[in-house]
Design a protein around this motif. Sequence first.
Motif, PDB file in Angstrom:
ATOM      1  N   ILE A  45       0.830  -1.175  -0.066  1.00  0.00           N
ATOM      2  CA  ILE A  45      -0.026  -0.069  -0.026  1.00  0.00           C
ATOM      3  C   ILE A  45       0.784   1.224  -0.007  1.00  0.00           C
ATOM      4  O   ILE A  45       0.313   2.500  -0.368  1.00  0.00           O
ATOM      5  N   ASN A  46       2.014   1.165   0.433  1.00  0.00           N
ATOM      6  CA  ASN A  46       2.916   2.244   0.505  1.00  0.00           C
ATOM      7  C   ASN A  46       3.407   2.824  -0.933  1.00  0.00           C
ATOM      8  O   ASN A  46       3.884   3.943  -1.097  1.00  0.00           O
ATOM      9  N   TYR A  47       3.260   2.023  -1.998  1.00  0.00           N
ATOM     10  CA  TYR A  47       3.225   2.279  -3.376  1.00  0.00           C
ATOM     11  C   TYR A  47       2.152   2.767  -4.198  1.00  0.00           C
ATOM     12  O   TYR A  47       2.090   3.030  -5.357  1.00  0.00           O
ATOM     13  N   ASP A  48       1.145   3.064  -3.465  1.00  0.00           N
ATOM     14  CA  ASP A  48      -0.324   3.413  -4.154  1.00  0.00           C
ATOM     15  C   ASP A  48      -0.057   4.880  -4.841  1.00  0.00           C
ATOM     16  O   ASP A  48      -0.881   4.849  -5.644  1.00  0.00           O
ATOM     17  N   ASN A  49       0.877   5.584  -4.279  1.00  0.00           N
ATOM     18  CA  ASN A  49       0.769   6.984  -4.863  1.00  0.00           C
ATOM     19  C   ASN A  49       2.076   6.806  -5.979  1.00  0.00           C
ATOM     20  O   ASN A  49       2.515   8.022  -6.331  1.00  0.00           O
ATOM     21  N   GLU A  50       2.390   5.593  -6.270  1.00  0.00           N
ATOM     22  CA  GLU A  50       3.571   5.606  -7.313  1.00  0.00           C
ATOM     23  C   GLU A  50       3.184   4.631  -8.498  1.00  0.00           C
ATOM     24  O   GLU A  50       2.207   4.026  -8.370  1.00  0.00           O
ATOM     25  N   ILE A  51       3.973   4.879  -9.456  1.00  0.00           N
ATOM     26  CA  ILE A  51       3.779   3.824 -10.688  1.00  0.00           C
ATOM     27  C   ILE A  51       4.747   2.660 -10.200  1.00  0.00           C
ATOM     28  O   ILE A  51       6.055   2.838 -10.134  1.00  0.00           O
ATOM     29  N   VAL A  52       4.460   1.571 -10.023  1.00  0.00           N
ATOM     30  CA  VAL A  52       5.258   0.267  -9.676  1.00  0.00           C
ATOM     31  C   VAL A  52       5.687  -0.353 -11.186  1.00  0.00           C
ATOM     32  O   VAL A  52       4.436  -0.682 -11.836  1.00  0.00           O
ATOM     33  N   VAL A  53       6.804  -0.582 -11.646  1.00  0.00           N
ATOM     34  CA  VAL A  53       7.022  -1.401 -12.675  1.00  0.00           C
ATOM     35  C   VAL A  53       7.643  -2.735 -11.980  1.00  0.00           C
ATOM     36  O   VAL A  53       8.813  -2.848 -11.441  1.00  0.00           O
ATOM     37  N   LEU A  54       7.033  -3.650 -12.350  1.00  0.00           N
ATOM     38  CA  LEU A  54       7.358  -5.035 -11.923  1.00  0.00           C
ATOM     39  C   LEU A  54       8.097  -5.840 -13.149  1.00  0.00           C
ATOM     40  O   LEU A  54       7.403  -6.167 -14.084  1.00  0.00           O
ATOM     41  N   ASN A  55       9.191  -6.112 -12.848  1.00  0.00           N
ATOM     42  CA  ASN A  55      10.235  -6.630 -13.987  1.00  0.00           C
ATOM     43  C   ASN A  55      10.148  -8.185 -13.650  1.00  0.00           C
ATOM     44  O   ASN A  55      10.915  -8.161 -12.597  1.00  0.00           O
ATOM     45  N   VAL A  56       9.663  -9.171 -14.420  1.00  0.00           N
ATOM     46  CA  VAL A  56       9.805 -10.463 -14.157  1.00  0.00           C
ATOM     47  C   VAL A  56      10.971 -11.004 -15.063  1.00  0.00           C
ATOM     48  O   VAL A  56      10.815 -10.794 -16.397  1.00  0.00           O
ATOM     49  N   TRP A  57      12.141 -11.466 -14.585  1.00  0.00           N
ATOM     50  CA  TRP A  57      13.289 -11.584 -15.322  1.00  0.00           C
ATOM     51  C   TRP A  57      13.904 -13.079 -14.764  1.00  0.00           C
ATOM     52  O   TRP A  57      13.282 -13.834 -13.986  1.00  0.00           O
ATOM     53  N   ALA A  58      14.788 -13.506 -15.506  1.00  0.00           N
ATOM     54  CA  ALA A  58      15.784 -14.656 -15.314  1.00  0.00           C
ATOM     55  C   ALA A  58      16.919 -14.595 -15.910  1.00  0.00           C
ATOM     56  O   ALA A  58      17.399 -13.643 -16.727  1.00  0.00           O
ATOM     57  N   ASP A  59      17.868 -15.047 -14.915  1.00  0.00           N
ATOM     58  CA  ASP A  59      19.409 -15.123 -15.332  1.00  0.00           C
ATOM     59  C   ASP A  59      19.888 -15.820 -16.528  1.00  0.00           C
ATOM     60  O   ASP A  59      20.789 -15.516 -17.026  1.00  0.00           O
ATOM     61  N   TRP A  60      19.172 -16.653 -16.740  1.00  0.00           N
ATOM     62  CA  TRP A  60      19.346 -17.234 -18.303  1.00  0.00           C
ATOM     63  C   TRP A  60      18.922 -16.673 -19.503  1.00  0.00           C
ATOM     64  O   TRP A  60      18.545 -17.347 -20.756  1.00  0.00           O
ATOM     65  N   CYS A  61      18.196 -15.479 -19.392  1.00  0.00           N
ATOM     66  CA  CYS A  61      17.259 -14.853 -20.300  1.00  0.00           C
ATOM     67  C   CYS A  61      18.184 -13.584 -20.773  1.00  0.00           C
ATOM     68  O   CYS A  61      18.158 -12.423 -20.235  1.00  0.00           O
ATOM     69  N   PRO A  62      18.830 -13.707 -21.987  1.00  0.00           N
ATOM     70  CA  PRO A  62      19.836 -12.395 -22.418  1.00  0.00           C
ATOM     71  C   PRO A  62      18.979 -11.201 -22.453  1.00  0.00           C
ATOM     72  O   PRO A  62      19.569 -10.153 -22.224  1.00  0.00           O
ATOM     73  N   PRO A  63      17.874 -11.002 -23.129  1.00  0.00           N
ATOM     74  CA  PRO A  63      17.035  -9.852 -23.142  1.00  0.00           C
ATOM     75  C   PRO A  63      16.782  -9.294 -21.636  1.00  0.00           C
ATOM     76  O   PRO A  63      16.800  -8.324 -21.545  1.00  0.00           O
ATOM     77  N   CYS A  64      16.457 -10.270 -20.871  1.00  0.00           N
ATOM     78  CA  CYS A  64      16.333  -9.820 -19.663  1.00  0.00           C
ATOM     79  C   CYS A  64      17.380  -9.043 -18.843  1.00  0.00           C
ATOM     80  O   CYS A  64      17.411  -8.075 -18.179  1.00  0.00           O
ATOM     81  N   ILE A  65      18.646  -9.590 -19.018  1.00  0.00           N
ATOM     82  CA  ILE A  65      19.959  -8.905 -18.509  1.00  0.00           C
ATOM     83  C   ILE A  65      20.163  -7.554 -19.329  1.00  0.00           C
ATOM     84  O   ILE A  65      20.751  -6.915 -18.595  1.00  0.00           O
ATOM     85  N   LYS A  66      19.813  -7.617 -20.432  1.00  0.00           N
ATOM     86  CA  LYS A  66      20.102  -6.383 -21.394  1.00  0.00           C
ATOM     87  C   LYS A  66      19.371  -5.196 -20.730  1.00  0.00           C
ATOM     88  O   LYS A  66      19.721  -4.094 -20.707  1.00  0.00           O
ATOM     89  N   GLU A  67      18.222  -5.283 -20.071  1.00  0.00           N
ATOM     90  CA  GLU A  67      17.138  -4.543 -19.856  1.00  0.00           C
ATOM     91  C   GLU A  67      17.553  -4.021 -18.462  1.00  0.00           C
ATOM     92  O   GLU A  67      17.114  -2.704 -18.138  1.00  0.00           O
ATOM     93  N   PHE A  68      18.321  -4.590 -17.575  1.00  0.00           N
ATOM     94  CA  PHE A  68      18.709  -4.082 -16.298  1.00  0.00           C
ATOM     95  C   PHE A  68      19.121  -2.724 -16.191  1.00  0.00           C
ATOM     96  O   PHE A  68      18.502  -1.909 -15.172  1.00  0.00           O
ATOM     97  N   PRO A  69      19.859  -2.104 -17.063  1.00  0.00           N
ATOM     98  CA  PRO A  69      20.235  -0.825 -16.768  1.00  0.00           C
ATOM     99  C   PRO A  69      19.318   0.055 -17.263  1.00  0.00           C
ATOM    100  O   PRO A  69      19.202   1.172 -16.573  1.00  0.00           O
ATOM    101  N   TYR A  70      18.321  -0.209 -17.982  1.00  0.00           N
ATOM    102  CA  TYR A  70      17.131   0.599 -18.173  1.00  0.00           C
ATOM    103  C   TYR A  70      16.254   0.510 -16.846  1.00  0.00           C
ATOM    104  O   TYR A  70      15.692   1.636 -16.504  1.00  0.00           O
ATOM    105  N   PHE A  71      15.930  -0.659 -16.227  1.00  0.00           N
ATOM    106  CA  PHE A  71      15.142  -0.447 -15.167  1.00  0.00           C
ATOM    107  C   PHE A  71      16.057   0.067 -13.887  1.00  0.00           C
ATOM    108  O   PHE A  71      15.129   0.776 -13.295  1.00  0.00           O
ATOM    109  N   ASN A  72      17.122   0.065 -13.843  1.00  0.00           N
ATOM    110  CA  ASN A  72      17.962   1.009 -12.956  1.00  0.00           C
ATOM    111  C   ASN A  72      17.753   2.494 -13.049  1.00  0.00           C
ATOM    112  O   ASN A  72      17.662   3.079 -12.153  1.00  0.00           O
TER     113      ASN A  72
END
Length: 160
Positions: A45-72
């Motif tokens: 509930i502490n996040y109700d006034n924010e936009i939460v971006v939930l990233n479901v990722w895996a360490d065996w997924c190259p596109p997931c790894i590539k996305e990390f700097p964007y999410f950071n």
Amino acid sequence: MLIILEFGHIYKAMKNFLKILFLLILAGCKQGDLEFTQGGKEFSINYDNEIVVLNVWADWCPPCIKEFPYFNKLNELEGVTVLGFHFDQFDLISDEDVMSSLTKFDVQFQNLKTDPREIWGMDIPDHVPTTYIIENGQITKELIKPQTYDSLIAELGLSQ
């Protein structure tokens, strides 16, 4: 006089009962419904006034790894919180392995230890990466392809 004495005992007993009840409720409230791999708990509930971006990722997924700097980078924006969840946490990966991947890939946002299905009522995604946009506790978008910083900004309706 006897009635007043009995009322006094009832009043004291009720007052003590309410104190104990209050302390029990307070103790339960400190736990939070979100637990993080990196440690700590918080209330969703502490996040109700924010936009939460939930990233479901895996360490065996190259596109997931590539996305990390964007999410950071996205996580640095005011009013936006990025949370991660390793796809294999749905069934088989240990916290230690997730923590190792977070360190290896320099993930700078919190990773959920809590199953997001319990919080936001989502299904297990069919593939990774999958990103959920959550506003006021409700999933408003499901993005089922790799993202860039610019595509994330556009999906959130933010200007750069």
